[in-house]
Design a protein around this motif. Structure first.
Motif, PDB file in Angstrom:
ATOM      1  N   GLY A 131      73.377  64.666  37.050  1.00 29.63           N
ATOM      2  CA  GLY A 131      74.252  64.188  36.280  1.00 29.63           C
ATOM      3  C   GLY A 131      75.168  62.881  36.433  1.00 29.63           C
ATOM      4  O   GLY A 131      75.820  62.406  35.564  1.00 29.63           O
ATOM      5  N   SER A 132      75.133  62.511  37.730  1.00 26.04           N
ATOM      6  CA  SER A 132      75.981  61.405  38.142  1.00 26.04           C
ATOM      7  C   SER A 132      75.329  59.904  37.475  1.00 26.04           C
ATOM      8  O   SER A 132      76.021  59.089  37.412  1.00 26.04           O
ATOM      9  N   GLY A 133      73.947  60.027  37.283  1.00 25.77           N
ATOM     10  CA  GLY A 133      73.601  58.689  36.803  1.00 25.77           C
ATOM     11  C   GLY A 133      73.872  58.580  35.075  1.00 25.77           C
ATOM     12  O   GLY A 133      73.200  57.656  34.574  1.00 25.77           O
ATOM     13  N   SER A 134      74.197  59.753  34.419  1.00 27.28           N
ATOM     14  CA  SER A 134      74.240  59.629  33.101  1.00 27.28           C
ATOM     15  C   SER A 134      75.580  59.029  32.576  1.00 27.28           C
ATOM     16  O   SER A 134      76.208  58.696  33.198  1.00 27.28           O
ATOM     17  N   CYS A 135      75.658  58.858  31.443  1.00 27.43           N
ATOM     18  CA  CYS A 135      76.696  58.189  30.785  1.00 27.43           C
ATOM     19  C   CYS A 135      77.968  59.157  30.801  1.00 27.43           C
ATOM     20  O   CYS A 135      77.844  60.513  30.914  1.00 27.43           O
ATOM     21  N   GLU A 136      79.092  58.803  31.132  1.00 25.13           N
ATOM     22  CA  GLU A 136      80.235  59.627  31.374  1.00 25.13           C
ATOM     23  C   GLU A 136      80.626  60.454  30.406  1.00 25.13           C
ATOM     24  O   GLU A 136      80.850  61.562  30.428  1.00 25.13           O
ATOM     25  N   GLU A 137      80.326  60.004  28.982  1.00 27.27           N
ATOM     26  CA  GLU A 137      80.695  60.765  27.709  1.00 27.27           C
ATOM     27  C   GLU A 137      79.896  61.814  27.629  1.00 27.27           C
ATOM     28  O   GLU A 137      80.057  62.851  26.965  1.00 27.27           O
ATOM     29  N   GLU A 138      78.462  61.867  28.159  1.00 26.59           N
ATOM     30  CA  GLU A 138      77.636  62.944  27.780  1.00 26.59           C
ATOM     31  C   GLU A 138      78.161  64.142  28.782  1.00 26.59           C
ATOM     32  O   GLU A 138      77.924  65.344  28.258  1.00 26.59           O
ATOM     33  N   HIS A 139      78.695  64.223  29.974  1.00 24.32           N
ATOM     34  CA  HIS A 139      78.952  65.241  30.624  1.00 24.32           C
ATOM     35  C   HIS A 139      80.749  65.518  30.647  1.00 24.32           C
ATOM     36  O   HIS A 139      81.023  65.928  31.861  1.00 24.32           O
ATOM     37  N   ILE A 140      81.389  64.891  29.887  1.00 25.63           N
ATOM     38  CA  ILE A 140      82.695  64.821  30.153  1.00 25.63           C
ATOM     39  C   ILE A 140      83.310  66.169  29.888  1.00 25.63           C
ATOM     40  O   ILE A 140      84.460  66.581  30.523  1.00 25.63           O
ATOM     41  N   PHE A 141      82.545  67.349  29.291  1.00 28.18           N
ATOM     42  CA  PHE A 141      83.199  68.608  28.952  1.00 28.18           C
ATOM     43  C   PHE A 141      82.297  69.629  29.798  1.00 28.18           C
ATOM     44  O   PHE A 141      82.952  70.426  30.677  1.00 28.18           O
ATOM     45  N   PHE A 142      80.903  69.446  29.829  1.00 23.47           N
ATOM     46  CA  PHE A 142      80.331  70.416  30.560  1.00 23.47           C
ATOM     47  C   PHE A 142      78.877  69.861  31.300  1.00 23.47           C
ATOM     48  O   PHE A 142      78.127  69.605  30.224  1.00 23.47           O
ATOM     49  N   ASN A 143      78.629  69.778  32.433  1.00 29.13           N
ATOM     50  CA  ASN A 143      77.598  69.548  33.026  1.00 29.13           C
ATOM     51  C   ASN A 143      76.672  70.610  33.217  1.00 29.13           C
ATOM     52  O   ASN A 143      76.864  71.243  34.331  1.00 29.13           O
ATOM     53  N   VAL A 144      76.043  71.097  32.358  1.00 26.21           N
ATOM     54  CA  VAL A 144      75.140  72.339  32.415  1.00 26.21           C
ATOM     55  C   VAL A 144      74.189  72.326  33.560  1.00 26.21           C
ATOM     56  O   VAL A 144      74.153  73.300  34.247  1.00 26.21           O
ATOM     57  N   PRO A 145      73.361  71.462  33.855  1.00 23.83           N
ATOM     58  CA  PRO A 145      72.434  71.369  34.829  1.00 23.83           C
ATOM     59  C   PRO A 145      73.085  71.598  36.328  1.00 23.83           C
ATOM     60  O   PRO A 145      72.880  72.504  37.279  1.00 23.83           O
ATOM     61  N   GLU A 146      73.945  70.943  36.515  1.00 20.42           N
ATOM     62  CA  GLU A 146      75.069  71.199  37.669  1.00 20.42           C
ATOM     63  C   GLU A 146      75.503  72.325  37.975  1.00 20.42           C
ATOM     64  O   GLU A 146      75.305  73.078  39.272  1.00 20.42           O
ATOM     65  N   ILE A 147      76.259  73.103  36.995  1.00 22.94           N
ATOM     66  CA  ILE A 147      76.676  74.352  37.139  1.00 22.94           C
ATOM     67  C   ILE A 147      75.930  75.151  37.245  1.00 22.94           C
ATOM     68  O   ILE A 147      75.717  76.293  38.164  1.00 22.94           O
ATOM     69  N   GLY A 148      74.730  75.404  36.660  1.00 23.96           N
ATOM     70  CA  GLY A 148      73.351  76.027  36.496  1.00 23.96           C
ATOM     71  C   GLY A 148      73.080  76.228  38.211  1.00 23.96           C
ATOM     72  O   GLY A 148      73.009  77.184  38.676  1.00 23.96           O
ATOM     73  N   VAL A 149      72.819  74.947  38.781  1.00 21.30           N
ATOM     74  CA  VAL A 149      72.247  74.759  40.102  1.00 21.30           C
ATOM     75  C   VAL A 149      73.235  75.377  41.159  1.00 21.30           C
ATOM     76  O   VAL A 149      72.789  76.146  42.084  1.00 21.30           O
ATOM     77  N   VAL A 150      74.662  75.227  40.964  1.00 24.18           N
ATOM     78  CA  VAL A 150      75.561  75.880  41.744  1.00 24.18           C
ATOM     79  C   VAL A 150      75.660  77.308  41.828  1.00 24.18           C
ATOM     80  O   VAL A 150      75.451  77.911  42.711  1.00 24.18           O
TER      81      VAL A 150
END
Length: 215
Positions: free
Chosen positions: A114-133
């Motif tokens: 999610g680091s390469g995406s636009c900041e507004e896309e994951h400003i609230f919830f980064n689903v892939p990153e949280i799921g992987v963790v």
């Protein structure tokens, strides 16, 4: 007073009831906002001691339960064998948990989900990153159980390692909401456990002792 309990059964029961549950104490500490007032060491000392105590109690109970099931007489040889088994289980689970946390930290550092995406896309919830963790945190528990080790010890040290090394490899948006999300999941799991325990009292048949209840 006479009892037909043998020493291995007494040891297993002692290990069973030696675990602590400081939920009320931790709730009072949170209500007083100890971590925010610079006294987080007291809160985390009680929390860490209770988790470590529970992990040791579960590991010892497994060892004593095997002794009870085998109907083997307790002797110096069996005591050393249980001590060696406990040391191997605890140390092996610890190393597996630390290794799992380090691998998770490395993967998060290299992947940067999610680091390469636009900041507004994951400003609230980064689903892939949280799921992987969450998956990476649960894998050491499954591996420990599959290898005959202690899953609770493994996942405890996985959490300690990931908090120290993997947390800062998350994106800024995920770091802001990750710990509240984990606290929510922990609260739901704790409520579910107590609910199951409460229902289990009514589902058990012919397992009541009136003298014990009155005592």
């Amino acid at each position: 007073f006479t009892s037909s309990l043998e020493l291995p059964e007494c040891l297993a029961f002692g290990a069973l009831i030696s675990s602590t549950d400081p939920v009320t104490t931790l709730a009072i500490f949170k209500e007083q906002q100890l971590p925010e007032n610079g006294r987080g060491h007291l809160y985390y000392s009680v929390l860490g001691e209770s988790i470590l105590n529970d992990a040791v109690a579960i590991t010892l109970f497994d060892g004593f339960s095997d002794l009870v099931r085998s109907r083997e007489a307790f002797s110096a040889e069996t005591a050393w064998r249980i001590l060696g088994s406990f040391a191997w289980t605890f140390c092996g689970s610890t190393m597996l948990g630390v290794a799992g946390g380090m691998v998770a930290a490395l993967l998060l550092k290299l992947a940067r989900l999610g680091s390469g995406s636009c900041e507004e896309e994951h400003i609230f919830f980064n689903v892939p990153e949280i799921g992987v963790v969450l998956v990476l945190a649960y894998v050491p528990f499954l591996l420990a159980e599959a290898c005959g080790l202690s899953g609770i010890v493994s996942i405890m040290f996985t959490g300690i390692t990931m908090r120290r090394f993997a947390h800062f490899n998350l994106t800024q948006a995920t770091r802001q909401i990750f710990l509240p999300t984990i606290e929510l999941l922990a609260s739901l799991c704790e409520t579910y456990v107590f609910l199951i325990l409460g229902l289990g009292v009514f589902l058990m048949e012919n397992a009541y002792s009136r003298p014990v209840i009155l005592w």
